[in-house]
Design a protein around this motif. Structure first.
Motif, PDB file in Angstrom:
ATOM      1  N   ILE A 224       0.847  -1.195   0.000  1.00  0.00           N
ATOM      2  CA  ILE A 224       0.000   0.000   0.000  1.00  0.00           C
ATOM      3  C   ILE A 224       0.880   1.243   0.000  1.00  0.00           C
ATOM      4  N   ASP A 225       0.561   2.188  -0.894  1.00  0.00           N
ATOM      5  CA  ASP A 225       1.234   3.478  -0.947  1.00  0.00           C
ATOM      6  C   ASP A 225       0.481   4.448  -0.035  1.00  0.00           C
ATOM      7  N   LEU A 226       1.108   4.831   1.079  1.00  0.00           N
ATOM      8  CA  LEU A 226       0.424   5.670   2.057  1.00  0.00           C
ATOM      9  C   LEU A 226       0.223   7.101   1.573  1.00  0.00           C
ATOM     10  N   SER A 227       0.917   7.490   0.519  1.00  0.00           N
ATOM     11  CA  SER A 227       0.692   8.838  -0.023  1.00  0.00           C
ATOM     12  C   SER A 227      -0.599   8.900  -0.821  1.00  0.00           C
ATOM     13  N   ASP A 228      -1.272   7.743  -0.981  1.00  0.00           N
ATOM     14  CA  ASP A 228      -2.478   7.674  -1.817  1.00  0.00           C
ATOM     15  C   ASP A 228      -3.705   7.256  -1.007  1.00  0.00           C
ATOM     16  N   ILE A 229      -3.734   7.620   0.282  1.00  0.00           N
ATOM     17  CA  ILE A 229      -4.852   7.164   1.116  1.00  0.00           C
ATOM     18  C   ILE A 229      -5.884   8.246   1.372  1.00  0.00           C
ATOM     19  N   SER A 230      -5.637   9.466   0.937  1.00  0.00           N
ATOM     20  CA  SER A 230      -6.487  10.590   1.337  1.00  0.00           C
ATOM     21  C   SER A 230      -7.943  10.419   0.905  1.00  0.00           C
ATOM     22  N   HIS A 231      -8.165   9.824  -0.277  1.00  0.00           N
ATOM     23  CA  HIS A 231      -9.528   9.730  -0.808  1.00  0.00           C
ATOM     24  C   HIS A 231     -10.166   8.362  -0.555  1.00  0.00           C
ATOM     25  N   ARG A 232      -9.528   7.535   0.256  1.00  0.00           N
ATOM     26  CA  ARG A 232     -10.044   6.179   0.440  1.00  0.00           C
ATOM     27  C   ARG A 232     -10.602   5.997   1.849  1.00  0.00           C
ATOM     28  N   ALA A 233     -11.661   5.239   1.942  1.00  0.00           N
ATOM     29  CA  ALA A 233     -12.219   4.905   3.253  1.00  0.00           C
ATOM     30  C   ALA A 233     -11.267   3.932   3.930  1.00  0.00           C
ATOM     31  N   ARG A 234     -10.772   4.309   5.119  1.00  0.00           N
ATOM     32  CA  ARG A 234      -9.747   3.500   5.760  1.00  0.00           C
ATOM     33  C   ARG A 234     -10.235   2.102   6.125  1.00  0.00           C
ATOM     34  N   ASN A 235     -11.522   1.976   6.453  1.00  0.00           N
ATOM     35  CA  ASN A 235     -12.013   0.657   6.840  1.00  0.00           C
ATOM     36  C   ASN A 235     -12.071  -0.318   5.661  1.00  0.00           C
ATOM     37  N   ARG A 236     -12.006   0.199   4.437  1.00  0.00           N
ATOM     38  CA  ARG A 236     -12.005  -0.679   3.250  1.00  0.00           C
ATOM     39  C   ARG A 236     -10.701  -0.566   2.466  1.00  0.00           C
ATOM     40  N   LEU A 237      -9.704   0.115   3.041  1.00  0.00           N
ATOM     41  CA  LEU A 237      -8.453   0.361   2.323  1.00  0.00           C
ATOM     42  C   LEU A 237      -7.755  -0.942   1.949  1.00  0.00           C
ATOM     43  N   PHE A 238      -7.678  -1.870   2.882  1.00  0.00           N
ATOM     44  CA  PHE A 238      -6.983  -3.124   2.610  1.00  0.00           C
ATOM     45  C   PHE A 238      -7.709  -3.923   1.529  1.00  0.00           C
ATOM     46  N   ASN A 265       6.078   5.032   1.503  1.00  0.00           N
ATOM     47  CA  ASN A 265       5.833   6.482   1.561  1.00  0.00           C
ATOM     48  C   ASN A 265       5.022   6.906   2.789  1.00  0.00           C
ATOM     49  N   LEU A 266       5.482   6.510   3.980  1.00  0.00           N
ATOM     50  CA  LEU A 266       4.887   7.037   5.206  1.00  0.00           C
ATOM     51  C   LEU A 266       5.157   8.542   5.274  1.00  0.00           C
ATOM     52  N   THR A 267       4.105   9.333   5.440  1.00  0.00           N
ATOM     53  CA  THR A 267       4.232  10.783   5.518  1.00  0.00           C
ATOM     54  C   THR A 267       3.656  11.284   6.835  1.00  0.00           C
ATOM     55  N   SER A 268       3.690  12.602   7.008  1.00  0.00           N
ATOM     56  CA  SER A 268       3.199  13.216   8.242  1.00  0.00           C
ATOM     57  C   SER A 268       1.680  13.230   8.327  1.00  0.00           C
ATOM     58  N   ASP A 269       0.985  12.846   7.264  1.00  0.00           N
ATOM     59  CA  ASP A 269      -0.477  12.789   7.295  1.00  0.00           C
ATOM     60  C   ASP A 269      -0.915  11.891   8.454  1.00  0.00           C
ATOM     61  N   PRO A 270      -1.672  12.429   9.424  1.00  0.00           N
ATOM     62  CA  PRO A 270      -2.054  11.624  10.602  1.00  0.00           C
ATOM     63  C   PRO A 270      -2.839  10.365  10.246  1.00  0.00           C
ATOM     64  N   ARG A 271      -3.507  10.368   9.082  1.00  0.00           N
ATOM     65  CA  ARG A 271      -4.254   9.180   8.676  1.00  0.00           C
ATOM     66  C   ARG A 271      -3.332   7.993   8.395  1.00  0.00           C
ATOM     67  N   ALA A 272      -2.068   8.307   8.025  1.00  0.00           N
ATOM     68  CA  ALA A 272      -1.134   7.229   7.701  1.00  0.00           C
ATOM     69  C   ALA A 272      -0.842   6.374   8.930  1.00  0.00           C
ATOM     70  N   VAL A 275      -3.716   4.121   9.841  1.00  0.00           N
ATOM     71  CA  VAL A 275      -3.802   2.947   8.965  1.00  0.00           C
ATOM     72  C   VAL A 275      -2.820   1.869   9.436  1.00  0.00           C
ATOM     73  N   ILE A 276      -1.618   2.278   9.835  1.00  0.00           N
ATOM     74  CA  ILE A 276      -0.635   1.309  10.334  1.00  0.00           C
ATOM     75  C   ILE A 276      -1.156   0.642  11.600  1.00  0.00           C
ATOM     76  N   GLN A 277      -1.749   1.445  12.499  1.00  0.00           N
ATOM     77  CA  GLN A 277      -2.323   0.859  13.712  1.00  0.00           C
ATOM     78  C   GLN A 277      -3.441  -0.129  13.380  1.00  0.00           C
ATOM     79  N   LEU A 278      -4.262   0.217  12.382  1.00  0.00           N
ATOM     80  CA  LEU A 278      -5.342  -0.671  11.964  1.00  0.00           C
ATOM     81  C   LEU A 278      -4.773  -1.987  11.422  1.00  0.00           C
ATOM     82  N   ALA A 279      -3.649  -1.884  10.714  1.00  0.00           N
ATOM     83  CA  ALA A 279      -3.029  -3.078  10.134  1.00  0.00           C
ATOM     84  C   ALA A 279      -2.534  -4.033  11.211  1.00  0.00           C
TER      85      ALA A 279
END
Length: 813
Positions: A224-238, A265-272, A275-279
C-alpha cells in the motif's frame, strides 16, 4: 441460464454479461473483446448454430488462445442442443456442462440440466475465490523500473538487495559495529520494521521486490502506498488494494495466517499512522518505508512506532554495485557476453562519477541512470562533456517528470533560472550570512530581469520531482554544483575571477566540485592550465620519487619474506573462485573508499593557515581527480603535447606524494618512537615494521591513484611515450599498471611488458609490487590458461605451488 444463476448473482458472487446488453450505437466486436478480456469465466452455449457461425467461432478461438497465456481464465462449454461439440473440443483438456456434455434439450427436465450448470459454475467461482493469484497488470506495474533510459528493464532483472543497517533507537545512529540485513528473507524475520532512506535510495524498489518475493512464495502479502490514502475509506483500504492487486475473495484471503503488509511512503499525514495501527489488528508482519527527512522530522520519537525495528538503507557496496552492473549488462543486451573486462570498464565509468567525486550517493537509481545515459543519451553537441551530460540527463528527466515540456524554450528557461539561483546561493554562502536565503526575494529580482511563466516556475519547484525545493535549495547537491559550474563557465570576467580563486582551494569540496563541473561546461583551457600550475606548485620542494633500489631499500625486509605465490591461483581456475575474489577485492576497496571519505572530511576542514605540506597533499589528491576527468572527457580536443604534459603533471605530483614519506627517514623514525611511547607493550622493532608497512601501502596506493587518473584507453600512446621518456622504475611501474588496468584479459602483450619491466629493474621492490599487482589481476579476471602459465613463469611461481587466492592470502596476512 440467467434464471439458473440468479442465486450466485444475488449473493454478489457473479457479475454476468452477454451481448444482448450491447447498447445501440456501440461497436459489437469492440465491446465483446473488452468484456472477454475482463472476464474470469467465459461460457459458450454450444449448438449447431453456434458451430456454424463464423463470428461465434472467432470468439471461441480468441478466448481459447487467451486462456493458454492466462491460467486463471476459465472456459466453460455448455451444450444446449445436440451438436458436434466433441469434435469442437478435440484435444481441449476441459469439461463441458451439463454432466458429460449431455445436451440441455435432451434432459427429461430442463431444470435438472440447468441445476447441473449452476453447480458446475458455482464450484468454479469457489475455486477462483480461493485462488489468490496476482493480476497481470499489477505485476507489470510492480516490475516497472524508474530510471533514466529508453529500455524499460524489469525490476526482477536488475534488483540488488541493499544494505540495511540497524539504527540505535536512542541516538538514531548506526551501531558502532553495524548489524546489517542483506536479504529479503532476513528482513522478513522482523515482525515490525521501519525502513528510512534518502531520496533515490531505492525504498520503493525494495518494497516492490519484497512484495514480488512473497507473491512468488505464495505467502499472503499486500503493498500500500500511504501517499495515496487521502480519498479512500480507511475501513475498506486493505480490501480495495487487495482487489487491485489480486484475484480471489478478500475475506478468504484475509483469513489466512502469516500475512505481510508493506507500506511505502509514510508521511506526516495523521491518517497514515492510523492505517498502520489498523493493520496491526490483521497482519502478522508490517514493513514501513519512509524518507530520512520525514523520519527525522515526524517519527523520531513517535511512540506508536517505538516497537518497530528501525533500519536505514545504506549506499551499495562495491560488490553489490558490480552485481547491479552485471545485471544491467545482461538484461540490456542478452546477446552480449558479460566479461570481467566489460564489467571493469563500466565500473570505471561509474566510479569516476559516483565514488571518486562524492557527487551522488552510490544508489542503484544513479548507477543505472549513468549507465543508461552513457549508452543512450550521449550529448548531441560538444558544449558539454559526457560526464556533465550524465548529470544533465538526470536533471532533464526530473524537469520532464514535473511537467516541463521537452521544447528548448522551456528547458532553457528552467536552466537559466537554475544557474542564477545557484550563483545567488553561492554568493549568500560566501557572504557568511547567518539568516536563511530569501528565495522569495530572489524570485522577485529574477522575474524583474527575465521572462519565466509562473506555471514553469511551479514545475521547477514541484514535489516530488522538479529540481528546487520551496526554500530555494536544490533538491540534490549535484544539481547545485552543476548549475554553479555552468554559470561561472559562461559569465565572463566574474566567472573567471571566481574560478581562479577556487583553483587555490580545490582541496575544499565546494571549490573542487564547482571546478569539476565548470571544466565540463566550457571549452576554455585556461581553467585546465591553472589547475596544472597549482598542481605543479604543490609540494614543489619535494622531488618526485623514482622508486629506485636505493629509495625503496627500506621495504626490502618487508617484502623479501613474502612467498612469490602469495596471491596465486591455479591458471584457468574455476570462474566461481574468480567471482569470489572480485567480491573480496571490492570489500577491500570499500574500506579504502572510507579512507578517501576521511581525507575529504579532512580537506573540508583545512584552512589557509594549515601546514603547507598538508594542504599541498590534499590539493594534489583533488587536482589529480579533476585532471583525470579532463583526460577522460576532453582528450579529443587537446593537442598531443598538452595530453603528455597533463600525464606528466599527474605522475610527478603523485610521486611527490610518495616522496613526502620516503624522503624523510627521520620523520618515520620519530613516528615509530612516538607510537612505541604510546603503546609500550609493543616492541619497538614491531612498531617500526608497522610504520614501514604503512609507508609501503602509501607508496603503492599513490601509484594506483596515478594510474586511475590516466587510465584512458584513448591516450595510451601518450602514456607510453611519457613512460619511455622518463624510464625510471616509478614510471615503468605506472606504465605496466595502466596496461593491466585497461586489459580485458591477459595477453602476451602484458606478459612481454612484465618481462621488460623486470629485466630493466630487477630489484626486490619492483619485482614484489609487480608480482602482487599481476596476481591480483589474474585472481579477478578469466584469461587464456597458456598466457597465465607464461606470466607465472616470469614471476618464478612453480606450478606445484599455485594456490587458491582467498584462503592463502588471508592466512598469510
Amino acid at each position: 441460464m440467467e434464471t439458473a444463476l440468479a442465486l450466485l448473482r444475488n449473493d454478489n458472487k457473479l457479475d454476468e454479461w452477454h451481448d444482448a446488453r450491447i447498447l445501440t450505437g456501440q461497436s459489437i466486436s469492440r465491446e465483446l473483446r473488452k468484456q472477454m478480456d475482463e472476464s474470469d469465466i467465459v461460457a459458450f452455449l454450444l449448438s449447431p448454430d453456434f458451430i456454424a457461425s463464423p463470428e461465434c467461432m472467432k470468439e471461441w478461438n480468441y478466448v481459447k488462445s487467451r486462456s493458454a497465456n492466462d491460467k486463471r481464465l476459465i472456459r466453460i462449454p455448455i451444450v444446449v442442443r445436440p451438436c458436434a461439440w466433441l469434435d469442437l473440443l478435440a484435444d481441449d483438456d476441459i469439461k463441458a456442462l451439463p454432466k458429460d456434455g449431455h445436451p440441455v434439450t435432451l434432459f427429461d427436465s430442463r431444470d435438472t440440466a440447468w441445476n447441473q450448470v449452476y453447480g458446475g459454475i458455482k464450484s468454479v467461482i469457489e475455486h477462483l475465490n480461493a485462488t489468490f493469484t496476482p493480476k497481470v497488470n499489477f505485476i507489470e506495474e510492480m516490475e516497472y523500473t524508474d530510471f533514466i533510459g529508453i529500455e524499460r528493464l524489469s525490476l526482477s532483472e536488475l534488483f540488488v538487495f541493499p544494505t540495511l543497517a540497524h539504527v540505535d533507537a536512542q541516538t538514531d545512529a548506526e551501531y558502532a559495529a553495524p548489524r546489517t540485513i542483506r536479504s529479503t528473507d532476513e528482513l522478513l524475520n522482523c515482525d515490525r520494521a521501519l525502513i528510512s532512506g534518502e531520496e533515490k535510495c531505492g525504498r520503493t524498489a525494495l518494497a516492490r521486490s519484497m512484495h514480488l518475493h512473497l507473491i512468488e512464495k505464495r505467502s499472503p502479502s499486500l503493498l500500500i502506498d500511504l501517499s495515496d490514502i487521502s480519498h479512500r475509506a480507511r475501513n475498506r483500504l486493505f480490501e480495495q488494494n487487495y482487489q487491485q492487486q489480486f484475484h480471489g475473495d478478500y475475506s478468504l484471503w484475509a483469513a489466512q495466517e502469516n500475512k505481510t503488509i508493506i507500506f511505502d511512503n509514510l508521511t506526516s499525514d495523521p491518517r497514515a499512522l492510523s492505517v498502520i495501527q489498523l493493520a496491526e489488528e490483521t497482519f502478522e508482519r508490517i514493513v514501513v518505508m519512509t524518507t530520512s527527512d520525514e523520519y527525522r522530522a515526524y517519527f523520531h520519537d513517535e511512540h506508536r512506532l517505538a516497537h518497530f525495528t528501525h533500519l536505514k538503507i545504506d549506499t551499495l557496496s562495491l560488490a553489490d554495485q558490480e552485481v547491479l552492473i552485471k545485471n544491467h549488462l545482461a538484461a540490456a543486451d542478452p546477446t552480449r557476453p558479460v566479461t570481467h573486462g566489460l564489467v571493469d570498464r563500466m565500473e570505471d565509468h561509474v566510479n569516476s562519477i559516483v565514488i571518486d567525486n562524492n557527487v551522488v550517493p552510490r544508489y542503484a537509481f544513479y548507477i543505472l541512470s549513468i549507465l543508461q545515459s552513457r549508452e543512450r543519451y550521449m550529448p548531441g553537441d560538444v558544449s558539454i562533456t559526457s560526464y556533465g551530460h550524465c548529470y544533465q540527463a538526470l536533471i532533464f528527466a526530473n524537469l520532464v517528470r514535473s511537467g516541463v515540456a521537452k521544447e528548448d524554450d522551456q528547458i532553457n528557461a528552467c536552466y537559466n533560472f537554475a544557474e542564477h539561483l545557484a550563483f545567488a546561493l553561492y554568493e549568500h554562502r560566501c557572504a557568511g550570512q547567518t539568516e536563511a536565503f530569501d528565495f522569495d526575494e530572489f524570485r522577485e529580482k529574477y522575474t524583474a530581469r527575465f521572462y519565466i511563466e509562473d506555471a514553469l516556475m511551479n514545475r521547477v519547484t514541484s514535489t516530488p520531482y522538479g529540481i528546487v525545493g520551496t526554500d530555494g535549495s536544490f533538491k540534490s547537491d549535484y544539481m547545485y554544483y552543476y548549475f554553479l559550474g555552468k554559470y561561472l563557465s559562461g559569465s565572463g570576467a566574474v566567472g573567471r575571477s571566481e574560478l581562479a580563486s577556487m583553483c587555490d582551494n580545490t582541496f575544499k569540496q565546494d571549490s573542487y566540485l564547482t571546478i569539476l563541473f565548470a571544466i565540463h561546461h566550457t571549452g576554455d583551457d585556461a581553467i585546465i592550465d591553472e589547475i596544472l600550475r597549482k598542481t605543479e606548485d604543490s609540494l614543489a620542494h619535494i622531488q618526485p620519487a623514482s622508486l629506485s633500489a636505493e629509495e625503496t631499500q627500506r621495504f626490502e625486509s618487508l617484502v623479501k619474506d613474502l612467498p612469490p605465490d602469495i596471491l596465486a591461483r591455479k591458471p584457468g581456475q574455476d570462474g566461481d573462485d574468480i567471482d569470489e575474489n572480485r567480491r573480496q577485492a571490492r570489500v577491500i576497496q570499500d574500506s579504502l573508499s572510507d579512507d578517501q571519505t576521511n581525507v575529504a572530511s579532512e580537506a573540508a576542514s583545512a584552512s589557509d593557515d594549515d601546514n603547507d605540506d598538508r594542504v599541498g597533499i590534499l590539493r594534489i589528491l583533488k587536482n589529480n581527480k579533476i585532471i583525470g576527468q579532463v583526460l577522460r572527457n576532453r582528450h579529443g580536443n587537446l593537442e598531443k603535447t598538452k595530453i603528455e604534459e597533463i600525464i606528466q603533471v599527474v605522475a610527478d605530483s603523485g610521486l611527490r606524494l610518495v616522496n613526502s614519506v620516503l624522503a624523510d627517514e627521520e620523520q618515520i623514525a620519530q613516528q615509530a618512537t612516538y607510537i612505541h611511547a604510546k603503546t609500550p607493550e609493543l616492541d619497538l622493532p614491531l612498531v617500526q615494521k608497522l610504520v614501514e608497512f604503512v609507508s609501503f601501502i602509501w607508496t603503492v596506493g599513490n601509484v594506483e591513484l596515478i594510474v586511475q587518473a590516466i587510465n584512458v584507453p584513448a591516450v595510451k600512446d601518450a602514456v607510453n611515450s611519457v613512460v619511455r621518456d622518463k624510464g625510471s622504475p616509478a614510471y615503468d611501474l605506472i606504465g605496466y599498471f595502466r596496461q593491466l588496468a585497461s586489459a580485458p584479459q591477459l595477453t602476451m602483450s602484458e606478459r612481454d611488458r612484465l618481462a621488460s619491466l623486470l629485466r630493466d629493474h630487477d630489484f626486490v621492490f619492483v619485482r614484489s609490487v609487480a608480482s602482487l599487482r599481476t596476481q591480483t589481476y589474474i585472481n579477478t579476471h578469466r584469461s587464456d590458461r597458456r598466457v597465465e602459465q607464461a606470466v607465472f613463469s616470469i614471476l618464478n611461481i612453480p606450478g606445484s605451488r599455485r594456490h587458491v587466492y582467498g584462503a592463502r592470502f588471508q592466512r598469510r596476512s
